[in-house]
Design a protein around this motif. Sequence first.
Motif, PDB file in Angstrom:
ATOM      1  N   LYS A 286      -4.050  20.336 -28.247  1.00 17.57           N
ATOM      2  CA  LYS A 286      -3.184  21.478 -28.577  1.00 17.57           C
ATOM      3  C   LYS A 286      -3.748  22.832 -28.649  1.00 17.57           C
ATOM      4  N   ILE A 287      -4.871  22.739 -29.409  1.00 19.95           N
ATOM      5  CA  ILE A 287      -5.535  24.114 -29.660  1.00 19.95           C
ATOM      6  C   ILE A 287      -6.013  24.751 -28.279  1.00 19.95           C
ATOM      7  N   VAL A 288      -6.711  23.907 -27.721  1.00 20.64           N
ATOM      8  CA  VAL A 288      -7.356  24.350 -26.155  1.00 20.64           C
ATOM      9  C   VAL A 288      -5.940  24.870 -25.398  1.00 20.64           C
ATOM     10  N   SER A 289      -4.958  24.131 -25.523  1.00 19.52           N
ATOM     11  CA  SER A 289      -3.757  24.504 -24.612  1.00 19.52           C
ATOM     12  C   SER A 289      -3.198  26.032 -25.139  1.00 19.52           C
TER      13      SER A 289
ATOM     14  N   LYS B 220      -5.807  31.749 -37.553  1.00 13.77           N
ATOM     15  CA  LYS B 220      -6.285  31.896 -38.924  1.00 13.77           C
ATOM     16  C   LYS B 220      -6.264  30.554 -39.707  1.00 13.77           C
ATOM     17  N   VAL B 221      -7.092  30.109 -40.215  1.00 14.61           N
ATOM     18  CA  VAL B 221      -7.410  28.828 -41.085  1.00 14.61           C
ATOM     19  C   VAL B 221      -6.864  29.330 -42.581  1.00 14.61           C
ATOM     20  N   VAL B 222      -5.850  28.336 -42.977  1.00 17.24           N
ATOM     21  CA  VAL B 222      -5.552  28.890 -44.501  1.00 17.24           C
ATOM     22  C   VAL B 222      -5.332  27.462 -45.406  1.00 17.24           C
ATOM     23  N   GLU B 223      -5.175  27.712 -46.560  1.00 19.04           N
ATOM     24  CA  GLU B 223      -5.694  26.430 -47.296  1.00 19.04           C
ATOM     25  C   GLU B 223      -4.401  25.528 -47.664  1.00 19.04           C
ATOM     26  N   ASN B 224      -3.335  26.195 -47.240  1.00 19.82           N
ATOM     27  CA  ASN B 224      -2.049  25.097 -47.499  1.00 19.82           C
ATOM     28  C   ASN B 224      -0.872  25.790 -46.759  1.00 19.82           C
ATOM     29  N   GLY B 225       0.346  24.841 -46.920  1.00 22.59           N
ATOM     30  CA  GLY B 225       1.507  25.336 -46.357  1.00 22.59           C
ATOM     31  C   GLY B 225       2.036  26.725 -46.914  1.00 22.59           C
ATOM     32  N   THR B 226       2.038  26.909 -48.111  1.00 23.67           N
ATOM     33  CA  THR B 226       2.491  27.997 -48.819  1.00 23.67           C
ATOM     34  C   THR B 226       1.983  29.468 -47.986  1.00 23.67           C
TER      35      THR B 226
ATOM     36  N   ASP C 278      -9.189  18.507 -40.561  1.00 21.36           N
ATOM     37  CA  ASP C 278      -9.399  17.328 -41.334  1.00 21.36           C
ATOM     38  C   ASP C 278      -9.714  17.547 -42.862  1.00 21.36           C
ATOM     39  N   LEU C 279     -10.103  18.460 -43.158  1.00 23.90           N
ATOM     40  CA  LEU C 279     -10.307  18.961 -44.723  1.00 23.90           C
ATOM     41  C   LEU C 279      -9.005  19.413 -45.419  1.00 23.90           C
ATOM     42  N   GLY C 280      -7.885  19.276 -44.703  1.00 23.76           N
ATOM     43  CA  GLY C 280      -6.531  19.447 -45.440  1.00 23.76           C
ATOM     44  C   GLY C 280      -6.079  20.904 -45.158  1.00 23.76           C
ATOM     45  N   LYS C 281      -6.897  21.773 -44.336  1.00 21.07           N
ATOM     46  CA  LYS C 281      -6.267  23.015 -44.097  1.00 21.07           C
ATOM     47  C   LYS C 281      -5.360  23.077 -43.095  1.00 21.07           C
ATOM     48  N   VAL C 282      -4.795  24.441 -42.944  1.00 19.27           N
ATOM     49  CA  VAL C 282      -3.774  24.549 -41.981  1.00 19.27           C
ATOM     50  C   VAL C 282      -4.138  25.650 -41.001  1.00 19.27           C
ATOM     51  N   LEU C 283      -3.703  25.323 -39.788  1.00 22.79           N
ATOM     52  CA  LEU C 283      -4.104  26.414 -38.849  1.00 22.79           C
ATOM     53  C   LEU C 283      -2.904  27.258 -38.371  1.00 22.79           C
ATOM     54  N   VAL C 284      -2.985  28.425 -38.365  1.00 26.09           N
ATOM     55  CA  VAL C 284      -1.658  29.422 -37.807  1.00 26.09           C
ATOM     56  C   VAL C 284      -2.336  30.058 -36.568  1.00 26.09           C
ATOM     57  N   ILE C 285      -1.463  29.918 -35.446  1.00 27.87           N
ATOM     58  CA  ILE C 285      -2.046  30.600 -34.184  1.00 27.87           C
ATOM     59  C   ILE C 285      -0.787  31.555 -33.571  1.00 27.87           C
TER      60      ILE C 285
ATOM     61  N   TYR D  16     -11.831  24.354 -35.522  1.00 29.05           N
ATOM     62  CA  TYR D  16     -10.431  24.395 -36.073  1.00 29.05           C
ATOM     63  C   TYR D  16     -10.037  22.720 -36.359  1.00 29.05           C
ATOM     64  N   GLU D  17     -10.438  21.993 -35.569  1.00 27.06           N
ATOM     65  CA  GLU D  17      -9.852  20.581 -35.680  1.00 27.06           C
ATOM     66  C   GLU D  17     -10.580  19.962 -36.953  1.00 27.06           C
ATOM     67  N   LYS D  18     -11.968  20.138 -37.270  1.00 26.09           N
ATOM     68  CA  LYS D  18     -12.593  19.924 -38.402  1.00 26.09           C
ATOM     69  C   LYS D  18     -12.073  20.478 -39.877  1.00 26.09           C
ATOM     70  N   GLN D  19     -11.457  21.789 -39.605  1.00 22.88           N
ATOM     71  CA  GLN D  19     -10.892  22.335 -40.861  1.00 22.88           C
ATOM     72  C   GLN D  19      -9.498  21.638 -41.081  1.00 22.88           C
TER      73      GLN D  19
END
Length: 113
Positions: A83-86, A11-17, A102-109, A97-100
């Motif tokens: 890392k994401i592929v792994s 899931k891509v989220v907007e920030n750390g919170t 780049d936009l400052g978003k955060v990825l939770v896996i 996901y890497e483009k997201q």
Amino acid sequence: MEFTNTQSYAKVVENGTQAVQEVQNLRQSGYDNDRIYVLAHDSDKTSRIVDASDANNVGIKEEGVFDAFANLFRSRGDELRAKIVSLGFTEAEAGFYEKQLDLGKVLVIAKKD
């Protein structure tokens, strides 16, 4: 954006919170804490979110020795995609996901058992 494949949930989220909240949601949904990861484009931001959420960094265990070593010589974008592929995603998904990130978003896996 949420995505689930046979191996992992992301899931891509907007920030750390929001990332911390998503990690908590995943735990409550039954995901094992050792299989929840957080990625941000900035490695310091990743570390801060990992510390705040008690999630995990993607490391040698997930990537393997070769990729972990190769990451020392890769650009940050290439490193993030590796890392994401792994964690079970395709190259195309990793690129998205890497483009997201780049936009400052955060990825939770969360990896499935």
